[in-house]
Design an enzyme around this catalytic site. Structure first.
Site, PDB file in Angstrom:
ATOM      1  N   PRO A 135      -4.436   0.826  18.678  1.00 29.18           N
ATOM      2  CA  PRO A 135      -4.149   0.265  17.347  1.00 29.18           C
ATOM      3  C   PRO A 135      -4.275   1.263  16.193  1.00 29.18           C
ATOM      4  O   PRO A 135      -3.987   0.912  15.057  1.00 29.18           O
ATOM      5  CB  PRO A 135      -5.180  -0.850  17.213  1.00 29.18           C
ATOM      6  N   TYR A 140       3.741   6.887   9.631  1.00 28.59           N
ATOM      7  CA  TYR A 140       2.929   5.721   9.280  1.00 28.59           C
ATOM      8  C   TYR A 140       3.779   4.612   8.649  1.00 28.59           C
ATOM      9  O   TYR A 140       3.648   3.434   9.005  1.00 28.59           O
ATOM     10  CB  TYR A 140       1.805   6.130   8.316  1.00 28.59           C
ATOM     11  N   LYS A 184       0.823   0.372  15.260  1.00 33.72           N
ATOM     12  CA  LYS A 184       2.207   0.482  15.724  1.00 33.72           C
ATOM     13  C   LYS A 184       2.606  -0.602  16.722  1.00 33.72           C
ATOM     14  O   LYS A 184       3.753  -0.651  17.151  1.00 33.72           O
ATOM     15  CB  LYS A 184       2.445   1.863  16.353  1.00 33.72           C
ATOM     16  N   HIS A 206       0.857  -1.186   0.000  1.00 33.52           N
ATOM     17  CA  HIS A 206       0.000   0.000   0.000  1.00 33.52           C
ATOM     18  C   HIS A 206       0.890   1.231   0.000  1.00 33.52           C
ATOM     19  O   HIS A 206       1.765   1.371   0.852  1.00 33.52           O
ATOM     20  CB  HIS A 206      -0.917   0.012   1.229  1.00 33.52           C
ATOM     21  N   TYR A 245      -9.495   5.296   7.337  1.00 26.86           N
ATOM     22  CA  TYR A 245      -9.616   5.694   8.751  1.00 26.86           C
ATOM     23  C   TYR A 245     -10.695   6.776   8.793  1.00 26.86           C
ATOM     24  O   TYR A 245     -10.550   7.816   8.144  1.00 26.86           O
ATOM     25  CB  TYR A 245      -8.298   6.271   9.267  1.00 26.86           C
TER      26      TYR A 245
END
Ligand code: APR
Ligand code: PHB
Length: 389
Positions: free
Chosen positions: A292, A384, A296, A72, A200
Site C-alpha cells: 500500500p 504518485y 496504487k 492534495h 510517509y
C-alpha cells in the site's frame, strides 16, 4: 438470465466497470459473494489518482467525492526528524484526491442502485464456463437456488481470493510474487489529522504513515512484524510507537484518541499474466496486488477498468475486437509500472529485518537525493499522481 457483460465481484473494480458500461447502454450483472454492508465495512487506502477521479466523473458518481474529498497537491516525507515536501502540482501540474475507498465504493453502489443496476449478493459456487468461445456463461447459487448467466464477456473483478484468476489454466498462468517481511498495523481514530498532508516516515524503528479521511477522522499506520496481531497492540502502545517514528515536532502535535478500527495488513507484490483468457478479463486485485505504499491498489484497478471499458465499448459500437484482444498486454504495461513504484517506495521507506547499517545509510542518502533533486522529485510525483492511461 442473459446480459452483455457478467461481472464477478462487487468491489470498486466491478462496480466501476458496471456503472461505466451502463452510461453507454451496455448491460451487466454484478455477482458479489458477500453482503453490501460487508463490502462497505472494508477499510482501504484513500488516495485517488487523477485517472480515477476522471473515471468517477465519467461514471456520474463524482459529486460527493468533489464535495467531501480533499485535493492534495503534495506529500511530506520524513527520515528521523528531517521532513520535506514533494510538490505534485509544481512537478506535474496534477494533484490527488484524498477520499476513502469505502466512500468510492459507497458512491458506486448508490449509482448502480439508482440506475436499476443488477447486483446479486451472497452468491455462492460461482463457476466460469466456455471463456474460449463467444458464448461464455457463469453458473452460481443464491440461497441454494442454482442460477446461470449467459453473456458475451466476463469481467473477473473478484479480488485476490476470487475464482476468476484460477479459471485460467495453470499451465497458462504465469505468476510473479514478492512477499515483504513486515505488515502494516493500521488505526482509524476520530481525531484531527496531525498534518494537512500525508506524512510517509522512514525511521530507524520502522515505517509510519500519517493519513486522513476528513477533518476529524485520521488514519495512521506503523510497520510491524508479520507475526503481530492487532490485539497485541494497545492504543497507548500504538500512539507511543507512532510518535517515535515521526519527526518530533509532528509528534508533539499529534492528537491521540481511541481506535475505532485496528487491523494488520500483510504486504505483497503480485502479478498474474496474462490478464485475460478468451472472453474472461481480470481486473484489479484479481490480477495484481501491490504493497500500500503509494496507494496504487485501487488506482491500478481503475486503469484496468478504463482499458476494459473502452475495449468493450469499441466492440459493441464498432464490432472491432482489437481492444478486447489487446486488453491484457495494454493493462500489464501500466500494472508493472505501478508495481515498480510501489516496490521502490516500499523499499525506500521500510526497515527490513536483514537490513545492515549500510543499507539504512543508503536509504537516507536516497531520501536526501529526493529532497534536493528536482528530477528525482518529478519522477516520484509523476508516479504518485498517476502515470497516463
Ligand atoms: N464470487 C463473487 N464475488 C467474489 C468472489 C466470488 N467467488 N470472490 C471474491 N468476491 C468479491 C469480494 O467479496 C469483493 O467484494 O469480489 C470483490 C473484490 O473486491 P476487492 O478485493 O476490493 O478488489 P477490487 O474490486 O479489484 O478493488 C481493488 O480494493 O481491496 C482493495 O486493496 C484493494 O485497493 C484495492 C482495490
Ligand atoms: C490511507 O489513507 O489509508 C493510505 C494513504 C496512502 C497510502 C496508503 C494508505 O499510501
Amino acid at each position: 438470465m442473459k446480459t452483455q457483460v457478467a461481472i464477478i465481484g462487487g468491489g470498486p473494480s466491478g462496480l466501476l466497470l458496471s456503472q461505466l458500461l451502463h452510461t453507454r447502454g451496455i448491460s451487466s450483472v454484478v455477482l458479489e459473494r458477500k453482503t453490501k454492508d460487508y463490502v462497505l465495512g472494508r477499510i482501504r487506502a484513500g488516495v485517488l489518482e487523477r485517472g480515477l477521479v476522471s473515471l468517477m466523473e465519467e461514471a456520474g458518481c463524482a459529486d460527493r467525492m468533489h464535495a467531501e474529498g480533499f485535493i492534495h497537491d503534495g506529500t511530506l516525507l520524513s527520515y528521523g526528524d528531517e521532513l520535506f515536501r514533494v510538490d505534485f502540482a509544481e512537478h506535474t501540474g496534477a494533484t490527488v484526491m484524498v477520499y476513502g475507498q469505502t466512500e468510492v465504493t459507497r458512491d458506486l453502489y448508490a449509482a448502480r442502485e439508482a440506475s436499476g443496476g443488477q447486483i446479486e449478493f451472497e452468491v455462492e459456487n460461482v463457476v466460469i464456463h466456455d471463456t474460449k468461445t463467444d458464448t461464455p456463461f457463469v453458473t452460481y447459487d443464491v440461497a441454494g437456488d442454482a442460477r446461470r448467466i449467459d453473456c458475451d464477456f466476463i469481467a473477473g473483478c473478484d479480488g485476490f481470493h476470487g475464482v476468476s484468476r484460477k479459471t485460467l489454466p495453470e499451465d497458462v498462468r504465469q505468476e510473479y510474487e514478492k512477499v515483504y517481511p513486515f505488515g502494516w498495523l493500521g488505526v482509524l481514530s476520530e481525531t484531527p489529522p496531525v498534518n494537512d498532508e500525508l506524512i510517509y516516515a522512514n525511521s530507524p524503528r520502522g515505517f509510519a504513515l500519517c493519513s486522513m479521511r476528513n477533518a476529524n477522522l485520521s488514519r495512521y499506520y506503523i510497520q510491524c512484524p508479520t507475526s503481530d496481531r492487532p490485539e497485541d497492540w494497545s492504543d497507548d502502545a500504538f500512539w507511543a510507537e507512532l510518535k517515535r517514528r515521526i519527526p518530533a515536532d509532528q509528534a508533539a502535535k499529534l492528537v491521540t484518541g481511541p481506535s475505532i478500527e485496528k487491523s494488520i495488513a500483510p504486504l505483497r507484490s503480485f502479478v498474474t499474466e496474462p490478464m485475460q483468457w478468451g472472453r474472461l478479463f481480470l481486473c484489479g486485485d484479481a490480477a495484481h496486488i501491490v504493497p500500500p505504499t503509494g496507494a496504487k491498489g485501487l488506482n491500478t484497478a481503475a486503469s484496468d477498468v478504463h482499458y476494459l471499458y473502452n475495449a468493450l465499448l469499441e466492440y459493441y459500437e464498432t464490432g472491432s475486437e482489437a481492444g478486447v484482444n489487446g486488453y491484457s498486454a495494454k493493462a500489464l504495461k501500466r500494472v508493472w509500472k505501478a508495481e515498480r513504484f510501489s516496490w521502490w517506495f516500499s523499499s525506500l521507506m521500510h526497515r527490513y529485518p536483514d537490513q545492515t547499517e549500510f543499507d539504512y545509510k543508503i536509504q537516507v542518502a536516497e531520501l536526501e537525493f529526493l529532497r534536493s533533486n528536482r528530477a528525482a522529485q518529478q519522477a516520484m510525483a509523476e508516479n504518485y499522481v498517476g502515470l497516463p492511461y
